[in-house]
Design an enzyme around this catalytic site. Structure first.
Site, PDB file in Angstrom:
ATOM      1  N   ARG A   1       5.800  -0.488 -10.311  1.00 47.89           N
ATOM      2  CA  ARG A   1       6.197   0.918 -10.296  1.00 47.89           C
ATOM      3  C   ARG A   1       7.518   1.059 -11.056  1.00 47.89           C
ATOM      4  O   ARG A   1       8.240   0.083 -11.249  1.00 47.89           O
ATOM      5  CB  ARG A   1       6.356   1.413  -8.862  1.00 47.89           C
ATOM      6  CG  ARG A   1       5.112   1.237  -7.995  1.00 47.89           C
ATOM      7  CD  ARG A   1       5.385   1.683  -6.572  1.00 47.89           C
ATOM      8  NE  ARG A   1       4.214   1.537  -5.703  1.00 47.89           N
ATOM      9  CZ  ARG A   1       3.954   0.444  -4.990  1.00 47.89           C
ATOM     10  NH1 ARG A   1       4.793  -0.587  -5.040  1.00 47.89           N
ATOM     11  NH2 ARG A   1       2.873   0.376  -4.232  1.00 47.89           N
TER      12      ARG A   1
ATOM     13  N   LYS B   1       7.645  -0.506  -2.027  1.00 45.68           N
ATOM     14  CA  LYS B   1       7.797   0.515  -0.999  1.00 45.68           C
ATOM     15  C   LYS B   1       8.081  -0.138   0.346  1.00 45.68           C
ATOM     16  O   LYS B   1       7.578  -1.207   0.654  1.00 45.68           O
ATOM     17  CB  LYS B   1       6.523   1.362  -0.906  1.00 45.68           C
ATOM     18  CG  LYS B   1       6.278   2.252  -2.110  1.00 45.68           C
ATOM     19  CD  LYS B   1       5.043   3.099  -1.896  1.00 45.68           C
ATOM     20  CE  LYS B   1       4.797   4.047  -3.059  1.00 45.68           C
ATOM     21  NZ  LYS B   1       3.579   4.864  -2.855  1.00 45.68           N
TER      22      LYS B   1
ATOM     23  N   HIS C   1       3.226   5.262 -14.746  1.00 46.68           N
ATOM     24  CA  HIS C   1       2.221   4.875 -13.757  1.00 46.68           C
ATOM     25  C   HIS C   1       0.868   4.624 -14.421  1.00 46.68           C
ATOM     26  O   HIS C   1       0.028   3.906 -13.863  1.00 46.68           O
ATOM     27  CB  HIS C   1       2.089   5.960 -12.698  1.00 46.68           C
ATOM     28  CG  HIS C   1       1.846   5.423 -11.317  1.00 46.68           C
ATOM     29  ND1 HIS C   1       2.803   4.753 -10.581  1.00 46.68           N
ATOM     30  CD2 HIS C   1       0.739   5.423 -10.540  1.00 46.68           C
ATOM     31  CE1 HIS C   1       2.302   4.390  -9.423  1.00 46.68           C
ATOM     32  NE2 HIS C   1       1.043   4.779  -9.377  1.00 46.68           N
TER      33      HIS C   1
ATOM     34  N   ARG D   1       0.677   1.066 -15.055  1.00 45.26           N
ATOM     35  CA  ARG D   1       0.347   0.357 -13.810  1.00 45.26           C
ATOM     36  C   ARG D   1      -1.165   0.373 -13.578  1.00 45.26           C
ATOM     37  O   ARG D   1      -1.756  -0.655 -13.244  1.00 45.26           O
ATOM     38  CB  ARG D   1       1.079   1.021 -12.646  1.00 45.26           C
ATOM     39  CG  ARG D   1       0.748   0.466 -11.262  1.00 45.26           C
ATOM     40  CD  ARG D   1       1.651   1.118 -10.232  1.00 45.26           C
ATOM     41  NE  ARG D   1       1.229   0.885  -8.858  1.00 45.26           N
ATOM     42  CZ  ARG D   1       1.532  -0.205  -8.161  1.00 45.26           C
ATOM     43  NH1 ARG D   1       2.247  -1.168  -8.715  1.00 45.26           N
ATOM     44  NH2 ARG D   1       1.127  -0.351  -6.911  1.00 45.26           N
TER      45      ARG D   1
ATOM     46  N   HIS E   1      -0.352  -3.255  -2.975  1.00 40.88           N
ATOM     47  CA  HIS E   1      -1.126  -2.301  -2.186  1.00 40.88           C
ATOM     48  C   HIS E   1      -1.221  -2.794  -0.738  1.00 40.88           C
ATOM     49  O   HIS E   1      -1.453  -3.980  -0.499  1.00 40.88           O
ATOM     50  CB  HIS E   1      -2.531  -2.135  -2.749  1.00 40.88           C
ATOM     51  CG  HIS E   1      -2.569  -1.389  -4.043  1.00 40.88           C
ATOM     52  ND1 HIS E   1      -3.655  -1.407  -4.892  1.00 40.88           N
ATOM     53  CD2 HIS E   1      -1.648  -0.585  -4.641  1.00 40.88           C
ATOM     54  CE1 HIS E   1      -3.401  -0.665  -5.951  1.00 40.88           C
ATOM     55  NE2 HIS E   1      -2.192  -0.153  -5.818  1.00 40.88           N
TER      56      HIS E   1
ATOM     57  N   TYR F   1     -10.195   1.736  -8.664  1.00 41.26           N
ATOM     58  CA  TYR F   1     -10.286   1.363 -10.065  1.00 41.26           C
ATOM     59  C   TYR F   1     -11.733   1.111 -10.483  1.00 41.26           C
ATOM     60  O   TYR F   1     -12.083   1.281 -11.642  1.00 41.26           O
ATOM     61  CB  TYR F   1      -9.424   0.120 -10.336  1.00 41.26           C
ATOM     62  CG  TYR F   1      -7.953   0.391 -10.144  1.00 41.26           C
ATOM     63  CD1 TYR F   1      -7.235   1.135 -11.076  1.00 41.26           C
ATOM     64  CD2 TYR F   1      -7.278  -0.063  -9.015  1.00 41.26           C
ATOM     65  CE1 TYR F   1      -5.888   1.400 -10.898  1.00 41.26           C
ATOM     66  CE2 TYR F   1      -5.934   0.201  -8.826  1.00 41.26           C
ATOM     67  CZ  TYR F   1      -5.246   0.940  -9.771  1.00 41.26           C
ATOM     68  OH  TYR F   1      -3.916   1.220  -9.579  1.00 41.26           O
TER      69      TYR F   1
END
Length: 267
Positions: free
Chosen positions: A95, A120, A193, A196, A219, A228
């Site tokens: 990110r 995160k 992004h 990414r 994730h 995806y």
């Protein structure tokens, strides 16, 4: 502004609404344990459902498009930094907040070369680096010998860490340059992004398992990684090619030879 002094926003995005509802539910569950007499009202509030929304298709670049965006490092200090920035974004699938937070000490350049990323929730993960990326980092550090261990690996002209706006701005410049090579990039909205998503898609197309891609991107759930597959039409075409088509022969319609047809033919 209402009479109670609260601002009512009538244009809240669906995701923002669901996120606020999640926070409200957490508070109400806490309040239910503290005030049992209000449990009935709290139970009614907890019954408010999440709002459904359609997830947009993930945008990503082909390998040729990604290589065109990377381009070749120029002769200026800024162009060399931008090339390393885009290379690391593609290599790691990080990110923007993670890549601009990388310090010199976060890069390991021995036999098991990797970079430590802070994602995160202050979660940390290590992502391996290509040999070419390591060589470019070594060259960059030789070009900037004053960068200490605690300094940002990719600083701005003032020596501070780049901002999100800086990264987006430099990417737009690279995309505008790449349009001359790949016309398919024109009139497309490409954000950091998107790179990414591109990394994840290319890993998936290379046969990397979902669990590995989820760890690679940080994730929390593989359900995010499954998106995806939905976006990759090429993989769906290959899967369809493995499914044998039904051998159905279409026949021309023949009307039944009834009394009406006999009457029409006799006219």
């Amino acid at each position: 502004m209402s009479q109670r002094g609260y601002y009512v926003n009538l244009h809240i995005a669906t995701r923002s609404r669901n996120l606020r509802l999640t926070a409200l539910r957490a508070f109400l569950k806490f309040a239910a344990r503290r005030d049992v007499s209000s449990f009935y009202v709290i139970e009614q509030a907890l019954g408010v459902p999440m709002k459904r929304f359609e997830r947009p298709m993930l945008g990503f670049l082909t390998r040729d498009e990604m290589l065109a965006v990377l381009g070749e490092p120029g002769n200026t200090w800024t162009s060399k930094r931008d090339h390393l920035l885009l290379t690391m974004l593609y290599n790691t699938g990080a990110r923007v907040s993670e890549i601009i937070g990388v310090k010199v000490s976060d890069v390991v350049m021995d036999e098991s070369a990797c970079v430590h990323l802070r994602g995160k929730g202050r979660k940390q993960r290590s992502t391996p680096l290509w040999k070419s990326t390591v060589q470019e980092i070594r060259f960059w550090l030789r070009l900037n010998p004053t960068l200490g261990a605690d300094a940002a690996l990719l600083p701005n002209r003032d020596g501070n860490a780049m901002t999100r706006f800086n990264v987006t701005q430099r990417l737009n410049i690279a995309v505008n340059r790449a349009v001359q090579v790949q016309s398919s990039l024109s009139n497309r909205s490409i954000s950091p992004h998107t790179i990414r998503h591109t990394t994840a898609m290319h890993l998936l197309q290379a046969g990397v398992a979902f669990s590995v891609i989820a760890l690679w991107l940080g994730h929390e759930s593989t359900n995010t990684t499954h998106r995806y597959v939905e976006a990759d039409l090429t993989m769906k075409d290959k899967a369809l090619a493995r499914l044998q088509e039904p051998e159905v022969q279409t026949c021309r319609y023949q009307p039944p030879d009834d009394a009406l047809m006999q009457f029409l033919k006799s006219l």
